[in-house]
Design a protein around this motif. Structure first.
Motif, short mmCIF file in Angstrom:
data_model
loop_
_atom_site.label_atom_id
_atom_site.label_comp_id
_atom_site.label_asym_id
_atom_site.label_seq_id
_atom_site.Cartn_x
_atom_site.Cartn_y
_atom_site.Cartn_z
N LEU A 76 84.33 -144.82 -17.40
CA LEU A 76 85.47 -145.73 -17.40
C LEU A 76 85.83 -146.00 -15.95
CD1 LEU A 76 87.66 -147.35 -18.81
CD2 LEU A 76 89.03 -145.25 -18.99
N PRO A 77 85.26 -147.06 -15.37
CA PRO A 77 85.48 -147.33 -13.94
C PRO A 77 86.80 -148.04 -13.68
CG PRO A 77 83.98 -148.95 -14.87
CD PRO A 77 84.30 -147.98 -15.98
N LYS A 78 87.88 -147.35 -14.04
CA LYS A 78 89.22 -147.90 -13.83
C LYS A 78 90.17 -146.78 -13.39
CE LYS A 78 88.95 -151.76 -17.10
NZ LYS A 78 89.62 -152.45 -18.24
N GLY A 79 91.09 -147.13 -12.51
CA GLY A 79 92.08 -146.17 -12.06
C GLY A 79 93.24 -146.07 -13.03
N SER A 84 76.28 -128.39 -21.13
CA SER A 84 76.97 -129.67 -21.09
C SER A 84 76.76 -130.33 -19.73
CB SER A 84 78.47 -129.49 -21.34
OG SER A 84 78.71 -129.01 -22.65
N VAL A 85 76.53 -131.63 -19.75
CA VAL A 85 76.40 -132.37 -18.50
C VAL A 85 77.78 -132.78 -18.04
CG1 VAL A 85 75.42 -134.40 -17.37
CG2 VAL A 85 74.07 -133.14 -19.06
N SER A 86 78.21 -132.17 -16.95
CA SER A 86 79.53 -132.43 -16.38
C SER A 86 79.39 -133.48 -15.28
CB SER A 86 80.12 -131.11 -15.85
OG SER A 86 81.37 -131.31 -15.27
N SER A 87 80.16 -133.37 -14.22
CA SER A 87 80.09 -134.34 -13.13
C SER A 87 80.77 -133.78 -11.89
CB SER A 87 80.78 -135.64 -13.53
OG SER A 87 80.89 -136.52 -12.42
N ALA A 88 80.27 -134.21 -10.74
CA ALA A 88 80.93 -133.86 -9.48
C ALA A 88 82.34 -134.43 -9.44
CB ALA A 88 80.12 -134.41 -8.31
N ALA A 89 82.61 -135.43 -10.27
CA ALA A 89 83.95 -136.04 -10.29
C ALA A 89 85.01 -135.05 -10.73
CB ALA A 89 83.96 -137.25 -11.21
N ALA A 90 84.59 -133.93 -11.33
CA ALA A 90 85.57 -132.92 -11.73
C ALA A 90 86.04 -132.08 -10.54
CB ALA A 90 84.97 -132.00 -12.79
N ARG A 91 85.32 -132.15 -9.41
CA ARG A 91 85.74 -131.39 -8.22
C ARG A 91 86.04 -132.28 -7.02
NH1 ARG A 91 82.02 -131.14 -4.10
NH2 ARG A 91 79.80 -131.30 -4.64
N ILE A 92 85.66 -133.55 -7.10
CA ILE A 92 85.88 -134.49 -6.01
C ILE A 92 86.86 -135.57 -6.47
CG2 ILE A 92 84.80 -136.17 -4.46
CD1 ILE A 92 82.14 -134.64 -4.94
N ALA A 93 87.87 -135.84 -5.69
CA ALA A 93 88.86 -136.86 -6.07
C ALA A 93 88.26 -138.25 -5.95
CB ALA A 93 90.09 -136.74 -5.18
N PRO A 131 89.57 -141.68 -7.42
CA PRO A 131 90.66 -142.30 -8.18
C PRO A 131 90.23 -143.39 -9.16
CG PRO A 131 91.33 -141.99 -5.90
CD PRO A 131 89.88 -141.66 -5.97
N HIS A 132 89.16 -144.13 -8.85
CA HIS A 132 88.81 -145.25 -9.73
C HIS A 132 88.08 -144.84 -11.00
CE1 HIS A 132 84.97 -144.96 -7.48
NE2 HIS A 132 84.43 -145.52 -8.56
N ILE A 133 87.81 -143.56 -11.17
CA ILE A 133 87.24 -143.07 -12.44
C ILE A 133 88.03 -141.85 -12.93
CG2 ILE A 133 84.90 -143.97 -12.12
CD1 ILE A 133 84.08 -141.17 -11.14
N VAL A 134 89.34 -141.89 -12.76
CA VAL A 134 90.16 -140.71 -13.01
C VAL A 134 90.06 -140.20 -14.44
CG1 VAL A 134 92.22 -142.15 -13.39
CG2 VAL A 134 92.48 -139.72 -12.82
N ALA A 135 90.09 -141.08 -15.44
CA ALA A 135 90.03 -140.62 -16.83
C ALA A 135 88.67 -139.98 -17.13
CB ALA A 135 90.31 -141.77 -17.79
N TYR A 136 87.61 -140.60 -16.64
CA TYR A 136 86.27 -140.03 -16.80
C TYR A 136 86.21 -138.64 -16.16
CZ TYR A 136 81.29 -139.31 -15.80
OH TYR A 136 80.02 -138.78 -15.69
N MET A 140 88.59 -136.56 -15.69
CA MET A 140 89.35 -135.63 -16.52
C MET A 140 88.53 -135.12 -17.70
SD MET A 140 92.97 -137.69 -16.48
CE MET A 140 93.74 -136.70 -17.77
N THR A 141 87.69 -135.99 -18.28
CA THR A 141 86.87 -135.55 -19.42
C THR A 141 85.86 -134.49 -18.98
OG1 THR A 141 85.11 -137.26 -19.17
CG2 THR A 141 87.06 -137.83 -20.50
N LYS A 142 85.32 -134.64 -17.79
CA LYS A 142 84.34 -133.67 -17.31
C LYS A 142 85.00 -132.34 -16.95
CE LYS A 142 80.91 -136.39 -17.95
NZ LYS A 142 79.89 -136.11 -19.01
N ALA A 143 86.21 -132.41 -16.44
CA ALA A 143 86.95 -131.17 -16.18
C ALA A 143 87.23 -130.44 -17.48
CB ALA A 143 88.25 -131.48 -15.44
N ALA A 144 87.50 -131.20 -18.54
CA ALA A 144 87.73 -130.59 -19.85
C ALA A 144 86.47 -129.88 -20.34
CB ALA A 144 88.17 -131.65 -20.86
N LEU A 145 85.30 -130.48 -20.12
CA LEU A 145 84.05 -129.83 -20.51
C LEU A 145 83.83 -128.54 -19.74
CD1 LEU A 145 81.35 -132.66 -20.86
CD2 LEU A 145 82.44 -131.33 -22.68
N ASN A 146 84.22 -128.52 -18.49
CA ASN A 146 84.08 -127.29 -17.70
C ASN A 146 84.93 -126.17 -18.26
OD1 ASN A 146 82.39 -128.78 -16.06
ND2 ASN A 146 83.85 -128.93 -14.36
#
Length: 257
Positions: free
Chosen positions: A104-107, A146-155, A157-162, A164-170
């Motif tokens: 979801l490429p939206k802030g 589970s395939v997570s993402s670096a977005a769960a540790r790196i800020a 902003p333009h994919i914030v909801a995405y 958050m989903t990866k942080a939930a998987l962690n």
């Protein structure tokens, strides 16, 4: 010395027909695993993945289930059980790879409630209930990855909801690792960063590709095979003492400031 014998093992890879999922399917099959290649809508891609595995001497079959809708986990496991029966394989599962996901490429100021619900339904709710309904099929000593993402540790902003989903998987990974340890089941996540797949079409633009590559200490973006090899390791007997961990598979992306 411990050997890694994957003969007679079965894996399910969600979103296993394209991108990182396809590479994971191919890599596991290369190791002797029977792979159930899940797809949501692209039957052609799933068929091509299965054919590629079979051409290399591996075993695979495709199963279809749309994720992010009511009853998705039940539909997936029904298709999986039926696929095993058609293939003449024994019931049950050894390796579950939760790879399917949407971005979801939206802030925060642009994302709608519908889009937010959609990304969480596919990326978090579906894996949660796939695992829930799959535990009775997963053999002791099995693997959940589970395939997570670096977005769960790196800020980012333009994919914030995405993100958050990866942080939930962690968090799910950490909790299940403790719960399932008594069965010898390891639960881990693998976190890529920029990878050359069709989920990242902007990487086709030279200036964006260069910026993404420069974020890695290796000055390149990842290939799907880079991630598949890490997943394959986590799925192996050699990783039997690794659980509750999110493995960074980002090529050292944004290690510094």
């Amino acid at each position: 010395m411990t050997t890694d014998n994957r003969t007679n093992k079965t894996a399910l890879v969600t979103g296993g027909s394209r991108g990182i999922g396809r590479s994971i399917s191919l890599r596991l099959a290369q190791g002797g695993v029977l792979v159930a290649v899940h797809f949501g809508h692209d039957a052609k891609a799933a068929r091509e993945t299965v054919e590629q595995i079979q051409a290399a001497g591996g075993q695979a079959f495709a199963i279809q289930a749309e994720l992010g809708v009511p009853g998705d986990a039940h539909e997936l496991w029904t298709a999986f059980d039926e696929g095993l029966a058609r293939h003449g394989a024994r019931p049950g599962l050894d390796i579950l790879v939760n790879n399917a996901g949407v971005t979801l490429p939206k802030g925060i100021t642009e994302a709608s409630e519908e889009e937010y619900d959609r990304v969480f339904a596919v990326n978090v709710k579906a894996p949660f209930f796939i695992i829930q309904q799959g535990l009775c099929r997963l053999r002791d000593g099995g693997r959940i990855i589970s395939v997570s993402s670096a977005a769960a540790r790196i800020a980012i902003p333009h994919i914030v909801a995405y993100a958050m989903t990866k942080a939930a998987l962690n968090t799910l990974t950490l909790t299940l690792a403790q719960q399932l340890g008594t069965r010898g089941i390891t639960v881990n996540a693998v976190a890529p960063a920029f990878v050359k797949t069709d989920i990242n079409p902007t990487l086709a633009q030279p200036h964006i590709l260069a910026a993404a590559a420069s974020a890695s200490v290796f000055n390149r973006i990842g290939e799907p095979s880079d991630i598949a090899d890490v997943v394959s390791f986590v799925a192996s007997d050699q990783a039997r003492w690794v659980t509750g961990h999110c493995l960074d598979a980002t090529g050292g992306t944004h290690l510094g400031v």
